[in-house]
Design a protein around this motif. Structure first.
Motif, PDB file in Angstrom:
ATOM      1  N   PRO A  13       0.824  -1.211   0.000  1.00 53.88           N
ATOM      2  CA  PRO A  13       0.000   0.000   0.000  1.00 53.88           C
ATOM      3  C   PRO A  13       0.856   1.258   0.000  1.00 53.88           C
ATOM      4  CG  PRO A  13       0.170  -0.869   2.218  1.00 53.88           C
ATOM      5  CD  PRO A  13       0.875  -1.854   1.324  1.00 53.88           C
ATOM      6  N   GLY A  14       0.247   2.366  -0.408  1.00 56.84           N
ATOM      7  CA  GLY A  14       0.928   3.647  -0.281  1.00 56.84           C
ATOM      8  C   GLY A  14       1.148   4.369  -1.595  1.00 56.84           C
ATOM      9  N   LEU A  15       1.932   5.423  -1.504  1.00 55.50           N
ATOM     10  CA  LEU A  15       2.161   6.301  -2.648  1.00 55.50           C
ATOM     11  C   LEU A  15       3.155   5.731  -3.651  1.00 55.50           C
ATOM     12  CD1 LEU A  15       2.277   9.698  -0.725  1.00 55.50           C
ATOM     13  CD2 LEU A  15       0.560   9.011  -2.403  1.00 55.50           C
ATOM     14  N   GLY A  16       3.767   4.620  -3.321  1.00 52.89           N
ATOM     15  CA  GLY A  16       4.699   4.014  -4.262  1.00 52.89           C
ATOM     16  C   GLY A  16       4.052   3.649  -5.581  1.00 52.89           C
ATOM     17  N   SER A  17       2.758   3.311  -5.543  1.00 51.56           N
ATOM     18  CA  SER A  17       2.067   2.960  -6.784  1.00 51.56           C
ATOM     19  C   SER A  17       2.025   4.142  -7.750  1.00 51.56           C
ATOM     20  CB  SER A  17       0.647   2.475  -6.477  1.00 51.56           C
ATOM     21  OG  SER A  17      -0.090   3.475  -5.792  1.00 51.56           O
ATOM     22  N   GLU A  18       1.921   5.356  -7.197  1.00 53.35           N
ATOM     23  CA  GLU A  18       1.942   6.550  -8.054  1.00 53.35           C
ATOM     24  C   GLU A  18       3.302   6.691  -8.732  1.00 53.35           C
ATOM     25  OE1 GLU A  18      -0.423   9.147  -8.811  1.00 53.35           O
ATOM     26  OE2 GLU A  18      -1.677   7.475  -8.178  1.00 53.35           O
ATOM     27  N   VAL A  19       4.357   6.515  -7.959  1.00 51.64           N
ATOM     28  CA  VAL A  19       5.705   6.652  -8.508  1.00 51.64           C
ATOM     29  C   VAL A  19       5.954   5.600  -9.572  1.00 51.64           C
ATOM     30  CG1 VAL A  19       8.169   6.614  -7.963  1.00 51.64           C
ATOM     31  CG2 VAL A  19       6.549   7.644  -6.340  1.00 51.64           C
ATOM     32  N   PHE A  20       5.617   4.343  -9.286  1.00 52.29           N
ATOM     33  CA  PHE A  20       5.861   3.260 -10.237  1.00 52.29           C
ATOM     34  C   PHE A  20       5.005   3.420 -11.492  1.00 52.29           C
ATOM     35  CE2 PHE A  20       8.166   1.239  -6.908  1.00 52.29           C
ATOM     36  CZ  PHE A  20       8.996   0.315  -7.529  1.00 52.29           C
ATOM     37  N   SER A  21       3.754   3.849 -11.308  1.00 55.73           N
ATOM     38  CA  SER A  21       2.886   4.051 -12.480  1.00 55.73           C
ATOM     39  C   SER A  21       3.429   5.165 -13.357  1.00 55.73           C
ATOM     40  CB  SER A  21       1.460   4.379 -12.029  1.00 55.73           C
ATOM     41  OG  SER A  21       0.868   3.295 -11.358  1.00 55.73           O
ATOM     42  N   GLY A  22       3.893   6.238 -12.729  1.00 57.74           N
ATOM     43  CA  GLY A  22       4.449   7.336 -13.494  1.00 57.74           C
ATOM     44  C   GLY A  22       5.681   6.924 -14.278  1.00 57.74           C
ATOM     45  N   LEU A  23       6.554   6.137 -13.640  1.00 53.88           N
ATOM     46  CA  LEU A  23       7.764   5.685 -14.333  1.00 53.88           C
ATOM     47  C   LEU A  23       7.440   4.671 -15.419  1.00 53.88           C
ATOM     48  CD1 LEU A  23      10.159   5.276 -11.253  1.00 53.88           C
ATOM     49  CD2 LEU A  23      10.074   7.166 -12.891  1.00 53.88           C
ATOM     50  N   ALA A  24       6.463   3.811 -15.159  1.00 58.92           N
ATOM     51  CA  ALA A  24       6.100   2.784 -16.142  1.00 58.92           C
ATOM     52  C   ALA A  24       5.456   3.390 -17.377  1.00 58.92           C
ATOM     53  CB  ALA A  24       5.158   1.761 -15.507  1.00 58.92           C
ATOM     54  N   ASN A  25       4.757   4.521 -17.177  1.00 58.24           N
ATOM     55  CA  ASN A  25       4.060   5.158 -18.298  1.00 58.24           C
ATOM     56  C   ASN A  25       4.794   6.405 -18.777  1.00 58.24           C
ATOM     57  OD1 ASN A  25       1.864   3.311 -18.151  1.00 58.24           O
ATOM     58  ND2 ASN A  25       1.056   4.444 -16.393  1.00 58.24           N
ATOM     59  N   ALA A  26       6.104   6.401 -18.638  1.00 60.82           N
ATOM     60  CA  ALA A  26       6.905   7.561 -19.042  1.00 60.82           C
ATOM     61  C   ALA A  26       6.580   7.975 -20.472  1.00 60.82           C
ATOM     62  CB  ALA A  26       8.385   7.231 -18.909  1.00 60.82           C
ATOM     63  N   GLY A  27       6.336   9.269 -20.641  1.00 64.52           N
ATOM     64  CA  GLY A  27       6.002   9.795 -21.958  1.00 64.52           C
ATOM     65  C   GLY A  27       4.526  10.059 -22.136  1.00 64.52           C
ATOM     66  N   SER A  28       3.692   9.476 -21.283  1.00 63.89           N
ATOM     67  CA  SER A  28       2.255   9.719 -21.383  1.00 63.89           C
ATOM     68  C   SER A  28       1.918  11.066 -20.746  1.00 63.89           C
ATOM     69  CB  SER A  28       1.472   8.594 -20.697  1.00 63.89           C
ATOM     70  OG  SER A  28       1.751   8.566 -19.314  1.00 63.89           O
ATOM     71  N   ALA A  29       0.674  11.471 -20.885  1.00 63.20           N
ATOM     72  CA  ALA A  29       0.272  12.823 -20.475  1.00 63.20           C
ATOM     73  C   ALA A  29       0.511  13.100 -19.000  1.00 63.20           C
ATOM     74  CB  ALA A  29      -1.210  13.034 -20.812  1.00 63.20           C
ATOM     75  N   ASN A  30       0.202  12.152 -18.139  1.00 57.77           N
ATOM     76  CA  ASN A  30       0.275  12.395 -16.698  1.00 57.77           C
ATOM     77  C   ASN A  30       1.398  11.640 -15.996  1.00 57.77           C
ATOM     78  OD1 ASN A  30      -1.860  14.265 -16.092  1.00 57.77           O
ATOM     79  ND2 ASN A  30      -3.320  12.638 -16.581  1.00 57.77           N
ATOM     80  N   SER A  31       2.314  11.071 -16.760  1.00 62.22           N
ATOM     81  CA  SER A  31       3.367  10.264 -16.135  1.00 62.22           C
ATOM     82  C   SER A  31       4.219  11.091 -15.177  1.00 62.22           C
ATOM     83  CB  SER A  31       4.243   9.611 -17.204  1.00 62.22           C
ATOM     84  OG  SER A  31       4.875  10.609 -18.007  1.00 62.22           O
ATOM     85  N   MET A  32       4.606  12.287 -15.616  1.00 63.17           N
ATOM     86  CA  MET A  32       5.424  13.132 -14.757  1.00 63.17           C
ATOM     87  C   MET A  32       4.640  13.579 -13.524  1.00 63.17           C
ATOM     88  SD  MET A  32       8.394  14.441 -14.269  1.00 63.17           S
ATOM     89  CE  MET A  32       9.192  14.352 -15.875  1.00 63.17           C
ATOM     90  N   ASN A  33       3.374  13.905 -13.721  1.00 61.90           N
ATOM     91  CA  ASN A  33       2.537  14.303 -12.581  1.00 61.90           C
ATOM     92  C   ASN A  33       2.413  13.174 -11.564  1.00 61.90           C
ATOM     93  OD1 ASN A  33       1.983  16.902 -13.501  1.00 61.90           O
ATOM     94  ND2 ASN A  33       0.240  16.220 -14.726  1.00 61.90           N
ATOM     95  N   GLN A  34       2.244  11.958 -12.051  1.00 61.94           N
ATOM     96  CA  GLN A  34       2.130  10.815 -11.148  1.00 61.94           C
ATOM     97  C   GLN A  34       3.405  10.634 -10.333  1.00 61.94           C
ATOM     98  OE1 GLN A  34       0.734   7.618 -13.937  1.00 61.94           O
ATOM     99  NE2 GLN A  34      -0.654   7.147 -12.250  1.00 61.94           N
ATOM    100  N   ALA A  35       4.546  10.612 -11.011  1.00 64.64           N
ATOM    101  CA  ALA A  35       5.819  10.386 -10.322  1.00 64.64           C
ATOM    102  C   ALA A  35       6.120  11.503  -9.321  1.00 64.64           C
ATOM    103  CB  ALA A  35       6.950  10.267 -11.346  1.00 64.64           C
ATOM    104  N   LEU A  36       5.886  12.755  -9.730  1.00 59.04           N
ATOM    105  CA  LEU A  36       6.163  13.884  -8.840  1.00 59.04           C
ATOM    106  C   LEU A  36       5.198  13.913  -7.657  1.00 59.04           C
ATOM    107  CD1 LEU A  36       6.964  16.814 -11.314  1.00 59.04           C
ATOM    108  CD2 LEU A  36       8.535  15.662  -9.734  1.00 59.04           C
ATOM    109  N   THR A  37       3.935  13.609  -7.920  1.00 59.22           N
ATOM    110  CA  THR A  37       2.949  13.605  -6.832  1.00 59.22           C
ATOM    111  C   THR A  37       3.321  12.573  -5.774  1.00 59.22           C
ATOM    112  OG1 THR A  37       1.154  14.346  -8.280  1.00 59.22           O
ATOM    113  CG2 THR A  37       0.534  13.227  -6.241  1.00 59.22           C
ATOM    114  N   GLY A  38       3.678  11.372  -6.213  1.00 63.60           N
ATOM    115  CA  GLY A  38       4.072  10.337  -5.267  1.00 63.60           C
ATOM    116  C   GLY A  38       5.322  10.716  -4.492  1.00 63.60           C
TER     117      GLY A  38
END
Length: 213
Positions: free
Chosen positions: A159-184
């Motif tokens: 559980p936790g904010l790690g899912s945001e970081v991993f999702s952002g890194l996994a979807n690098a280049g997509s519209a919200n990838s940077m937002n996901q990684a930075l938010t986490g």
């Protein structure tokens, strides 16, 4: 990024709560285990060295490697996350418990026994109270470590904010990838600072001014 957070506030706030909850609960479990170990070995130089060495060895294992070892046994999810976090939190707590108890003036313990206290009474009512600032400092260090390590636990579906970081890194280049990684990432930093502030308050209200001084 602010729009991203506002649009997904319900999900992010739940992830933040689960992140803090996991870290706090694992720190408490590690404190119970670490203090018990410290109490058992602090009078023995060899035992203290062995306990510290074992806890240090665990801390040298990379997070991904430890999770990879635990997943086949305990599976994905909370169990693996809890075990990994507790193991990583042990070193500062065990070491500080040993240092704190070892630093208690023997004359104080002798005086307590002299007025009729049992060995258990001396430990719980005198020695652990005097060692509490050191133990609390170990818990504080452990908590800050676990805030970051808990991000890696998302690899094991923790559980936790790690899912945001991993999702952002996994979807690098997509519209919200940077937002996901930075938010986490920023969320973890903010939560770590808030928890550190809680420790400052706990220290103020649980450690007497004479001991702090």
């Amino acid at each position: 990024m602010l729009e991203y957070v506002a649009d997904r506030w319900d999900r992010l706030s739940l992830q933040a709560f689960l992140h803090v909850s996991a870290v706090v609960q694992c720190t408490v479990l590690a404190a119970l285990l670490g203090v018990a170990i410290g109490v058992a070995v602090y009078r023995s130089p060899a035992g203290s060295a062995l306990a510290t060495a074992l806890a240090s060895t665990i801390l040298t294992i990379p997070s991904f490697a430890l999770l990879a070892l635990l997943i086949p046994v305990f599976g994905l999810g909370a169990d693996t996350t809890v075990i990994a976090l507790v193991l990583y939190a042990l070193l500062p707590i065990v070491r500080n418990t040993i240092v704190g108890l070892g630093g208690v003036d023997p004359a104080v313990s002798d005086a307590a026994r002299g007025i009729g206290m049992s060995r258990f009474g001396v430990l719980t009512r005198v020695e652990l109270r005097l060692a509490w600032p050191a133990i609390l400092a170990g818990m504080r260090v452990a908590t800050q470590m676990l805030m970051g390590i808990a991000v890696i636990a998302a690899y094991a579906k923790g559980p936790g904010l790690g899912s945001e970081v991993f999702s952002g890194l996994a979807n690098a280049g997509s519209a919200n990838s940077m937002n996901q990684a930075l938010t986490g990432t920023i969320g973890v930093v903010v939560l770590a600072l808030l928890l550190d502030g809680v420790y400052v308050l706990v220290n103020r209200f649980t450690v007497s001014r004479g001991v702090r001084g």
